[in-house]
Design a protein around this motif. Sequence first.
Motif, short mmCIF file in Angstrom:
data_model
loop_
_atom_site.label_atom_id
_atom_site.label_comp_id
_atom_site.label_asym_id
_atom_site.label_seq_id
_atom_site.Cartn_x
_atom_site.Cartn_y
_atom_site.Cartn_z
N UNK A 154 11.60 16.43 61.39
CA UNK A 154 12.13 16.87 62.13
C UNK A 154 12.99 16.37 63.06
N UNK A 155 14.21 16.18 63.29
CA UNK A 155 14.81 15.44 64.21
C UNK A 155 15.67 16.39 65.14
N UNK A 156 16.08 16.22 65.98
CA UNK A 156 16.50 17.65 66.99
C UNK A 156 17.97 16.95 66.91
N UNK A 157 18.78 17.96 66.53
CA UNK A 157 20.04 17.90 67.64
C UNK A 157 20.55 19.16 68.90
N UNK A 158 19.52 18.36 69.70
CA UNK A 158 19.75 19.64 71.22
C UNK A 158 20.37 20.34 71.37
N UNK A 159 21.37 20.04 70.87
CA UNK A 159 23.30 20.43 71.68
C UNK A 159 23.47 21.63 70.63
N UNK A 160 23.51 21.53 68.99
CA UNK A 160 23.74 21.92 67.83
C UNK A 160 22.28 23.52 68.14
N UNK A 161 21.11 22.98 68.60
CA UNK A 161 20.05 23.86 69.05
C UNK A 161 20.43 25.25 70.14
N UNK A 162 20.69 24.36 70.71
CA UNK A 162 21.23 25.11 71.93
C UNK A 162 22.02 26.05 71.83
N UNK A 163 23.32 25.96 70.73
CA UNK A 163 24.71 26.45 70.74
C UNK A 163 24.15 27.82 69.78
N UNK A 164 23.48 27.05 68.76
CA UNK A 164 23.98 28.34 67.14
C UNK A 164 22.10 28.31 67.03
N UNK A 165 21.32 27.67 67.45
CA UNK A 165 20.32 27.60 66.95
C UNK A 165 19.50 26.06 65.78
N UNK A 166 18.39 27.00 65.36
CA UNK A 166 18.14 26.20 64.71
C UNK A 166 18.76 25.85 63.34
N UNK A 167 19.53 25.16 62.01
CA UNK A 167 19.95 24.61 60.75
C UNK A 167 19.23 24.86 59.85
#
Length: 467
Positions: free
Chosen positions: A359-372
């Motif tokens: 799993x590669x992390x989308x840090x900006x997305x995670x910070x705003x919307x959580x893990x997909x």
Amino acid sequence: MSKKSIAVLFVLSMLLASCIFDSDESTLGSWLGDQGLPNSYKVQTLTVGDLTPVSAEVFQDSTPRDANSRAVLGAVSGLSHDLVFDFIVTDTVLNTYLQTADSAKTSIILNLLTPFYTSKSFPQDSFPFEEDLSIKASWKITKGAKKSKVEDMLDQEDSVWYSQIASWKSQNEADTTYSLKITKKDTVLEIPLPSALTADMKNSGKYFRIQLRLSAPEASRIYRFYGTASYYPPALYVRNIGEKAKQTMMIWVQRMAGVFSNQESCSDCLVLHGGVFDSLVVEYPSKPIMNALSEFYGDDFPYTGGDGGDVRQAVILAELTFSRDDSQGSQELGHPIQVVVGSYIDSAKTQDMREMETYKLNKNLIASKGHPNMVFYDGDSLTLQVTFGMRDFINRASDGRTFKAMMRLGYPVLQDKDSTYANYVTAKGDSSYTFFGHFDYARYDFSTIKSSPSTLKLWLATKRGDE
């Protein structure tokens, strides 16, 4: 593109993760150029929509599992959890005790899994647990004419025993019901056993083996206990409560296993259960993906020349997005649950090998919307990374294969917007837990995958002819 260059790209893919998610294509191209890769390499994105699976099948786990560290009894979310115990008696003192007991009774002592019930992540307002618990006990007793015969049973491999109890056939069975109440302060659960079991033990001779199965399919929940190899293993208690003496003897369990029974009524539903190894395998046709690549690049896919591998592009990242409906699921703990994914890749063996995705992390997305990649969470979609599988699929699609991936329910997520995605120690020396260390025995219905089209997004590093 040489094989060496492709290998370099694969290594660099780990470093590319945040750039891939958060930059446009021109920036990505510049980034690759800065790394000394040829200017003819381009990183582009391709989205393939309206993907409908050609196959979606659930493989339900019904294999007996060792209960060395922890054990589960009861019913929840469409699964019934039974416990099977193996007791081996080579001490003649117990037989003498049984023969002289005025009124002997037996019970199982189970120690509640206190780290689970006392955790801050456990819903404390669940206490007290109260119900009239109906338990079915079934057992078989093997008598040993010689002590050595019973002692040989101690050396039986656990795996052999698990395979034997998979098709359980008891010699005797009986039901028992008692009023159960567990509060925050309780740590021990004593389950009374049928008198018929005690009578069979009395007639078993000097040395014997008891294999006991407990089932509670009508329980309102599951109960979690310490397992065989813990500091608090289960034990069989024999008590003489007659007039002459009030004594107790104890037999430690030799081994124990959990056995799961599926109670789902919909045979066509794509239902997965947490805490067991249920898996959902989804297959997508190659034609829509190959057609999209052909339209995107202006030449034919798949590649059919050379050694059969299409070396015109390397997949750096691939995401598959499904629609989801949490309303059809059920859970115990109330936290989001990660979905673990694996892909099937080519193998020298007769069957493709399944490789778990990184799993590669989308840090900006995670910070705003959580893990997909979570269910029981905000939103109506589930996005899983299938990079390993898609990389292999595109380069071998000339043999007509489908794209195939596998899903399972993983651990509950305690910090849904923490991009570390692992338990760690903070700068202050405190432990920070992203995951709860205990499974939620949840139920999730993925049937919408069959009726709602999925979307595939690819990040490709490519070389086009003489460019």
